[in-house]
Design an enzyme around this catalytic site. Structure first.
Site, PDB file in Angstrom:
ATOM      1  N   HIS A 278      -4.724  -5.367   0.307  1.00  0.00           N
ATOM      2  CA  HIS A 278      -5.178  -6.118  -0.877  1.00  0.00           C
ATOM      3  C   HIS A 278      -6.516  -6.808  -0.598  1.00  0.00           C
ATOM      4  O   HIS A 278      -6.729  -7.957  -0.995  1.00  0.00           O
ATOM      5  CB  HIS A 278      -4.132  -7.156  -1.288  1.00  0.00           C
ATOM      6  CG  HIS A 278      -2.900  -6.565  -1.906  1.00  0.00           C
ATOM      7  ND1 HIS A 278      -2.826  -6.218  -3.236  1.00  0.00           N
ATOM      8  CD2 HIS A 278      -1.695  -6.252  -1.365  1.00  0.00           C
ATOM      9  CE1 HIS A 278      -1.619  -5.726  -3.489  1.00  0.00           C
ATOM     10  NE2 HIS A 278      -0.919  -5.721  -2.370  1.00  0.00           N
ATOM     11  N   ASP A 341       1.797  -7.995   2.214  1.00  0.00           N
ATOM     12  CA  ASP A 341       2.582  -7.002   1.476  1.00  0.00           C
ATOM     13  C   ASP A 341       1.764  -5.741   1.207  1.00  0.00           C
ATOM     14  O   ASP A 341       0.540  -5.763   1.235  1.00  0.00           O
ATOM     15  CB  ASP A 341       3.072  -7.590   0.151  1.00  0.00           C
ATOM     16  CG  ASP A 341       1.919  -7.962  -0.777  1.00  0.00           C
ATOM     17  OD1 ASP A 341       0.913  -8.499  -0.265  1.00  0.00           O
ATOM     18  OD2 ASP A 341       2.035  -7.719  -1.981  1.00  0.00           O
ATOM     19  N   GLU A 342       2.448  -4.657   0.947  1.00  0.00           N
ATOM     20  CA  GLU A 342       1.860  -3.398   0.489  1.00  0.00           C
ATOM     21  C   GLU A 342       0.647  -2.984   1.314  1.00  0.00           C
ATOM     22  O   GLU A 342      -0.349  -2.482   0.782  1.00  0.00           O
ATOM     23  CB  GLU A 342       1.499  -3.505  -0.998  1.00  0.00           C
ATOM     24  CG  GLU A 342       2.728  -3.741  -1.865  1.00  0.00           C
ATOM     25  CD  GLU A 342       2.408  -3.973  -3.330  1.00  0.00           C
ATOM     26  OE1 GLU A 342       3.179  -3.514  -4.181  1.00  0.00           O
ATOM     27  OE2 GLU A 342       1.375  -4.635  -3.625  1.00  0.00           O
ATOM     28  N   ALA A 343       0.763  -3.145   2.627  1.00  0.00           N
ATOM     29  CA  ALA A 343      -0.328  -2.754   3.527  1.00  0.00           C
ATOM     30  C   ALA A 343      -0.165  -1.277   3.900  1.00  0.00           C
ATOM     31  O   ALA A 343      -0.106  -0.910   5.078  1.00  0.00           O
ATOM     32  CB  ALA A 343      -0.339  -3.641   4.765  1.00  0.00           C
TER      33      ALA A 343
END
Length: 538
Positions: A278, A341-343
């Protein structure tokens, strides 16, 4: 619709009186029962005579020390600022010392009372001669004031004089929160929100005893906080948002102002810089943060998981150190959130290596690490807080990973996406929001227990620090849109965080929620009129 930013409520209008009224107040009307507020109080003992505010009502500040008295007076001035416009009464704020009629009026007593009230509890006693709110700490006194607001008729929230009899039912409320952490998250990265928009949200949160504001300050679509050592993060990385548009960022002075405003409403601000994924706004601002040394273009879409800081490069940790150092210096609160998150563009080995170093930087500058629950796939630092955003259907392996970290001391904040993500659509007809976690009507956001939510994975209630409702802004750009998605679901989240588990019952809650409709209308809140709630006519 016309709006009054909450900071105006602190103005002391000592010259206001009942002269502005357009006639005598109506005759007696039933006072709101003491238990008909949100969140539901811990213990209520109704009985005795009610108290009615009059033009002679005073606010009396009293403390166990001079410092306590000053703080009680500050909260008293805040209360007077809330009540003066609608009542038309002067409501002078003073001390009871030397006042023969000190027991009459609204008395705020700080630094005394039952030790069991803790840091946020209060006792409210109402009778013929007045209302007394007692607390050991300022936050408790402030929360008691919010309860008093709700016990008064809803027109008290209006900004012009109303012909209403301002009566509070007789009896006693003794109230403490179930969880220490009761939060709301605001994503200012996907769409930038101004200082005044955030302040308005803070005032709305405070009414329902929310005590934490988590600000999502960076993402692929925008960087929203000035960093002196890396100035292009804000000036370039903050220059856009989802769908294009001008974006924006907070100067350090503006951020300090927001933090001070939240503090005055007894909310702790937790800033988040999401890493290592992100991060496109940062990568676009500084080419050296990319492994290939090439800056990508700014991004205005909504896809996730494609960006990553370059974990092997030492300049990455210079960047992390500088950003954390400057943000920690601006933030008096305990926590600094590093996302995680969401790496998907970061290998697992690189993710673990990055989190080890980033958490050490946070500790270096005196803050406690918070992160999304994916940090439990690395090695959470001692005392770290993991924010769980999985949902009912999340796999057992992921839940087991979170439970294993909790058993080693990681504390959990629960934000299940299909329960309390405020950007989820209410149903398929909702014009705003998303539906990847499903539809979340008002009953679904309320009808679950944070204490037992992860019990099946082996997480005891003692590991749950609290609950937080995130509001992501991929589809949200205005205060009206924020309110439509947040309200009334946010009230249920507030109750789950504050009220005893035994009091949680949808059938009784929806009646108390319905009674909040006129109050939200008086405040100008553009809330969703759920068909599941029996809202009053008109």
């Amino acid at each position: 619709m016309p709006r009054v930013v909450g900071s105006l409520l602190l103005v002391v209008a000592a010259g206001v009186s009942s002269i502005g009224a357009t006639g005598p107040a109506p005759g007696p009307a039933p006072a709101r029962p003491l238990d008909q507020v949100v969140p539901a109080p811990e213990r209520v003992r109704p009985g005795g005579s009610p108290y009615t505010l009059t033009p002679a009502t005073r606010i009396l500040a009293d403390g166990a020390s001079r410092a306590d008295t000053r703080e009680a007076a500050r909260i008293g001035s805040y209360l007077a600022g809330l009540l003066r416009p609608s009542t038309g009464y002067a409501l002078p704020v003073g001390e009871p010392k030397g006042d023969r009629n000190a027991r009459d009026g609204i008395r705020l007593r700080l630094g005394t009372g039952d030790r069991n009230l803790g840091t946020e509890g209060y006792r409210l006693e109402s009778g013929r001669h007045g209302v007394t709110i007692t607390a050991r700490e300022p936050a408790g006194l402030f929360h008691g004031v919010q309860t008093l607001r709700q016990l008064l008729p809803a027109p008290v929230e209006k900004r012009s004089t109303q012909r209403v009899r301002w009566t509070v039912a007789g009896g006693t409320i003794t109230d403490t929160p179930r969880f220490a952490y009761r939060g709301a998250m605001l994503d200012v990265s996907r769409h930038f929100l101004t200082v005044d928009q955030v302040k308005l949200y803070i005032d709305q949160l405070a009414l329902y005893k929310i005590n934490t504001l988590h600000l999502h300050l960076s993402d692929d679509q925008g960087w929203r906080i000035a960093v002196d050592s890396w100035p292009r993060l804000a000036t370039y990385g903050g220059s856009t948002q989802v769908g294009g548009g001008p974006g924006g960022y907070y100067t350090k002075a503006q951020y300090r102002d927001l933090v001070a405003y939240a503090t005055s409403r007894h909310l702790e601000v937790i800033p988040e810089i999401d890493m290592p994924g992100h991060t496109n706004a940062a990568l676009a601002s500084y080419a050296e943060l990319n492994c290939d040394g090439v800056a990508p273009p700014l991004y205005t879409g909504t896809a996730v998981g494609f960006s990553s800081l370059c974990v092997p490069k030492e300049v990455t940790y210079d960047f992390v150190d500088d950003v954390v150092r400057e943000l920690a210096a601006l933030t008096p609160g305990r926590y600094l959130h590093i996302g995680g998150d969401e790496a998907h563009a970061t290998s697992h080995a690189d993710y673990v290596a990055f989190m080890d170093r980033a958490q050490a930087v946070v500790a270096k500058y005196g803050k406690t690490v918070a992160g999304w629950h994916q940090i439990t796939g690395a090695t959470p630092a001692a005392g770290a807080v993991a924010q769980y955003w999985g949902y009912d259907a999340t796999g057992s392996a992921e839940r087991a990973q979170v439970a294993a970290a909790a058993k080693k001391g990681t504390r959990l904040v629960l934000s299940p996406a299909d329960r309390v993500y405020l950007d989820m659509k209410y149903d398929r007809s909702t014009p705003l929001g998303q539906s990847w976690a499903g539809y979340t009507e008002v009953d679904r956001s309320y009808d679950w227990d944070p204490g037992t939510y992860l019990a099946g994975a082996g997480v005891p209630e003692s590991a749950v620090l609290g609950i937080e409702a995130p509001l992501w802004t991929e589809t949200i750009a205005t205060s009206d849109q924020m309110e439509y998605m947040a309200f009334p679901r946010l009230l249920g989240v507030a109750e789950l965080g504050w009220s005893p588990a035994a009091s949680h019952d949808w059938d009784t809650y929806k009646l108390r929620l319905a009674a909040q409709g006129p109050r939200m209308t008086a405040l100008g809140i553009d809330y969703y009129r759920s068909p599941l709630v029996p809202w009053p006519a008109g």
